[in-house]
Structure formats: C-alpha cells, structure tokens
Design a protein around this motif. Sequence first.
Motif, short mmCIF file in Angstrom:
data_model
loop_
_atom_site.label_atom_id
_atom_site.label_comp_id
_atom_site.label_asym_id
_atom_site.label_seq_id
_atom_site.Cartn_x
_atom_site.Cartn_y
_atom_site.Cartn_z
N UNK A 109 0.83 -1.20 0.00
CA UNK A 109 0.00 0.00 0.00
C UNK A 109 0.87 1.25 0.00
N UNK A 110 1.99 1.21 0.74
CA UNK A 110 2.88 2.36 0.80
C UNK A 110 3.49 2.62 -0.58
N UNK A 111 3.89 1.56 -1.27
CA UNK A 111 4.43 1.71 -2.62
C UNK A 111 3.35 2.27 -3.55
N UNK A 112 2.13 1.75 -3.41
CA UNK A 112 1.01 2.24 -4.21
C UNK A 112 0.77 3.73 -3.96
N UNK A 113 0.91 4.14 -2.70
CA UNK A 113 0.68 5.54 -2.34
C UNK A 113 1.66 6.47 -3.04
N UNK A 114 2.87 5.97 -3.30
CA UNK A 114 3.87 6.82 -3.97
C UNK A 114 3.43 7.17 -5.39
N UNK A 115 3.10 6.16 -6.18
CA UNK A 115 2.71 6.45 -7.57
C UNK A 115 1.34 7.10 -7.63
N UNK A 116 0.42 6.69 -6.76
CA UNK A 116 -0.91 7.31 -6.74
C UNK A 116 -0.81 8.77 -6.33
N UNK A 117 0.07 9.06 -5.38
CA UNK A 117 0.25 10.44 -4.93
C UNK A 117 0.74 11.35 -6.04
N UNK A 118 1.64 10.82 -6.88
CA UNK A 118 2.13 11.62 -8.00
C UNK A 118 1.00 11.89 -8.99
N UNK A 119 0.23 10.85 -9.30
CA UNK A 119 -0.87 11.01 -10.25
C UNK A 119 -1.87 12.05 -9.77
N UNK A 120 -2.32 11.92 -8.53
CA UNK A 120 -3.33 12.85 -7.99
C UNK A 120 -2.79 14.28 -7.97
N UNK A 180 -10.06 -0.54 -3.46
CA UNK A 180 -11.08 0.50 -3.32
C UNK A 180 -10.46 1.88 -3.35
N UNK A 181 -9.36 2.06 -2.61
CA UNK A 181 -8.71 3.37 -2.56
C UNK A 181 -8.07 3.71 -3.90
N UNK A 182 -7.53 2.69 -4.59
CA UNK A 182 -6.89 2.94 -5.89
C UNK A 182 -7.92 3.47 -6.89
N UNK A 183 -9.08 2.85 -6.93
CA UNK A 183 -10.12 3.30 -7.86
C UNK A 183 -10.59 4.70 -7.53
N UNK A 184 -10.81 4.96 -6.25
CA UNK A 184 -11.34 6.27 -5.87
C UNK A 184 -10.29 7.36 -6.07
N UNK A 185 -9.01 7.00 -5.94
CA UNK A 185 -7.95 7.97 -6.23
C UNK A 185 -7.97 8.38 -7.69
N UNK A 186 -8.37 7.46 -8.55
CA UNK A 186 -8.49 7.75 -9.98
C UNK A 186 -9.78 8.51 -10.27
N UNK A 187 -10.88 8.06 -9.67
CA UNK A 187 -12.20 8.57 -10.04
C UNK A 187 -12.58 9.86 -9.32
N UNK A 188 -12.18 10.01 -8.06
CA UNK A 188 -12.61 11.17 -7.29
C UNK A 188 -12.21 12.50 -7.93
N UNK A 189 -10.97 12.66 -8.40
CA UNK A 189 -10.60 13.95 -9.00
C UNK A 189 -11.43 14.32 -10.22
N UNK A 190 -12.03 13.32 -10.86
CA UNK A 190 -12.86 13.59 -12.04
C UNK A 190 -14.33 13.73 -11.67
#
Length: 508
Positions: free
Chosen positions: A344-355, A403-413
């Motif tokens: 999850x921590x690794x995921x947070x790194x790339x997701x954080x950059x995207x968001x 769940x968090x990965x999808x919402x990180x993608x969808x919420x900003x839109x």
Amino acid sequence: MEPQEKKGLTMRILDWIERVGNKLPHPVTLFAIFALMVIVASWIFSTMNVEVEDPATGETLQVVNLLSNDGIQYIFESMVENFVGFAPLGTVLVTMLGIGIAERSGLISAMLRGLVTSVPRSLMTAALVFGGIMSSMAADAGYVVLTPLGAVLFAGLGRHPLAGLAAAFAGVSAGFSANLLLTSLDPLLGDLTIQAAATIDPAYADTILYTMNYYFMFVSVFVLTIVGTFVTDKLVEPRLGEYKGGVKEEVDYISPIEKKGMIGALIAFVITVGLLSLLVVPSWGPLRDPDDFLASPFFHSLVPVILIMFFIPGYVYGKITKEIKSDKDVANQMSETMASMGIYIVLAFTAGQFVAYFNHTNLGKVIAVSGAEFLDSIGFTGIGLIIAFIFVAGFINLFIGSSSAKWAIMAPVFVPLMMQLGYSPELTTLAYRIADSTTNIISPLMPYFAIVIAFAQKYDKKVGIGTLISTMLPYSIVFSIVWIIMLLIWMLIPGAEIGPGAGFYYNG
C-alpha cells in the motif's frame, strides 16, 4: 475427444473480463502510467490553449504544462511532498496500528467466531451475513476468518458448505462499505473526497466529515443482512442442491480463555468510550464546539479515535489470553501490521504523483466543467446520472480491485463533475461505495478471490472461477438493485441526510 460444452453469453462475458483484467498492469504500475499520461495530456491541451471558466470564481482556467521549465521543476521538487501528502496514506497507516493489535492479538477472530457460533440454527445464515458485513471494521480479516468458518458451520449443520461460504463471502465483500461503526474505509475515502472537492470549493471541502455516509451505511447493515439471508436460503443453496461431498467438520467454538479475554476487551471498550465521551459531551470538552456540534474537532479527529478504540480492547484481550506478554509483543504486532502494508505504501507513492499532477495541471477542473456542460446540454442529469455512475464504477471495479486505488483515480474527475451538476461530494462518494462493494464478489481480480476458491475446493475439487462467480452473481445483482432502490427512496425523503450534515445536493 468430446466436444467442449458451448458456453452461455454470461460466461463468455465473464471470461472476457477475466482475460482483459489479467492483462492489466499492477496498480502501482497503472498509477505510474496514469501520471505519465497526465504529463503528456498537460502538454497537449496547453499547446491547444484549452481553457474554461471557473463557475465558482469566474476566472479563466488554463491547463498547466508539466513539460515546460516550470512544470519539470514542479515534478522534481514536489515528488516527496506528493508522496507524504497523499491524503489516505497517514490515515490508513495510523488506523491500522490500532486495528492491527485487535486483529493479531486474536480479538477480531474470536469476536467473529463468537458471533456466528452463538446464534440459533434458524438464524445462522443471517448471523454469517451480518458478521461478514461487520468484519470490515478489521479490514480484510473477514476473508481469512469468516469465509472458511461459514463453510465449516454449514457443513456441521448438515447444510451445503458452499452456501455457508457464499453467505459469509457476500457479507464480507459485497457488504464491505456498510457497518454499524466507522471503519478505516471512511477516512480513507473521505480524504480523497475532500481533496477532490477542494479543487472546486475549498470552503465546502472543509465542512466534509469522515462520517459523511454513516447514517446510510448504518441502516444498510440490516437491509443487506435480510437481503443476503434471502438470497442464500432461497436462491443459492437450492441451486447447489444436497451436499454429498462427505467432508465432516467440527466447529471451533470459543475457548474459556477467549471468553474471558472478550469480556475484558468489552469492559475496556466501554471504559474507553466513556473516557473519550468526556472530551466531547460536556460543554467544556476540548473536542467539542459549543456553537456547532458537527463542526466539533471530534469529527476531524476520528482517525486517532479509531486507533484508540481498537488498540485498547485488543491490548487487554491479548494480555488476558497471553498473546501479549510485554511491550515487545505489542511492538512486534504493530510492526507486522505495518509490514503487511508495504504494498500500500508503494502504491501511495505512484498514486500520490498522479493525484498531485492531475490537480496541479487543472485537468480535473477542465474535465469537470466541460463534462458538466456536456451532460447538461444533453439533459443527462438527475437520478439517471447517479445510477449511470454506479454502473460505471461497478464496471471499473471488475478490473481494479483496490477500493482506494479506484477512488484515487475517479474522485478527482467525478466529485468536481457532480458538484458542477449540483450533487454533493458526499452523495458521489456514497454512490461509489455502493458500486465498489456489490461487484467485489464477481471480480476475479479481487485480491482474495483466489483464496476463496481455495477454501471452496476443500469441499468440491471442481470449483473454479466460473463456479464461484455464478454462485455469487445473485448476491451482486440483488444487492445492487436493493441498494440503488434504497438510495432513491432516501433521496425522496425531505430533509434526509446520508450522514451528519451530509445532504444530497451542492449549492455552491
């Protein structure tokens, strides 16, 4: 060679979903790709001079080019900040410290087993579904504890074990968002919602609480328990027929020391709630706002509250059962919990950059305003839009399990988009949670899907992906229909709220 049996349309569609889903990159890689796509898109749209008018301020919004000198400087200078500032990162890690103690000391497992082994035979199905829904307070514990336990209990009662497994799996996964208590999912999704809403209206974002969906999800526990019981007893078990596998099971009941530990944990929980209430209930309470209760610091402090309310009962249980003998055991259990969060921590790194890139470039606002104008021009608003969003989110869930990965993608839109159309971020989050939960059990890419198949194969060696999906599909369909109807009825009630201070509409 015997000709293969021709598959029906449903199975061919599911096979296609499985093949496509298996070809998708890991979510970590997926977010890295999305971040690169944002960089390229920012260059393309800025070159095309794409701009919109911000409805909130009247200012002209232009896309910021991340391939310009300033943009490249931003990418390098903000990388660490984007990671540590990723909204759900600290929230999830802090809550998991408390939940980890309750889980690894054995308290969560004992509570689940105690629940489903202490009810009458006639209520066993309901107990399994209810226990599965409530297991979301311990993150993924329900998958590894309650799902196999459901099969064991049904086999012990002479019923089909796969029906028990299905009932538990439906509660754990399809009812994941519902609970009588706040869980780690509430602040996790809440932070992403707040972050997305702030791009349109920072002042409104400050009023959004982690409890935004609490009323609706509280009632959903009882509704889904009834629905899950009906589907199991009337649809799933009759279809499975009589069990002839011959596997005999003995139910693992609660031991005396576990009962003693649970009593101690309950006492500790009551005392903890009492002490915490002193911070909120009295007029002098430091976490109370005497003028506006919903604006109290308490509602913005739910992460440490969840930590404390899981940690103390878990610690007391562990001391009584000897699972915790010293502070070293506590430290080790917390360390093991954090170790399990590595991906999850690794995921947070790339997701954080995207968001961060998505927000910095103004792409979110541009898409939201343009999308809102398009939908408004074709008249696609209202209830139809909400239902369409639920179906879109549910379809995406078949391919991306987190769940968090999808919402990180969808919420900003979607959060800004729905705000432009007059719908609250709280409602958008609720619609997403409905879609995300109900389709978990039919997605082969759900992380625990393979584990559930392994549990089922103990009773039937022929069970595969198709068997499990066909067994769980009735739950997915009925849960979706009932939850959508429940939401529509809720929206028709004048002045109804889906959580404290959370309405359906945004009037920015």
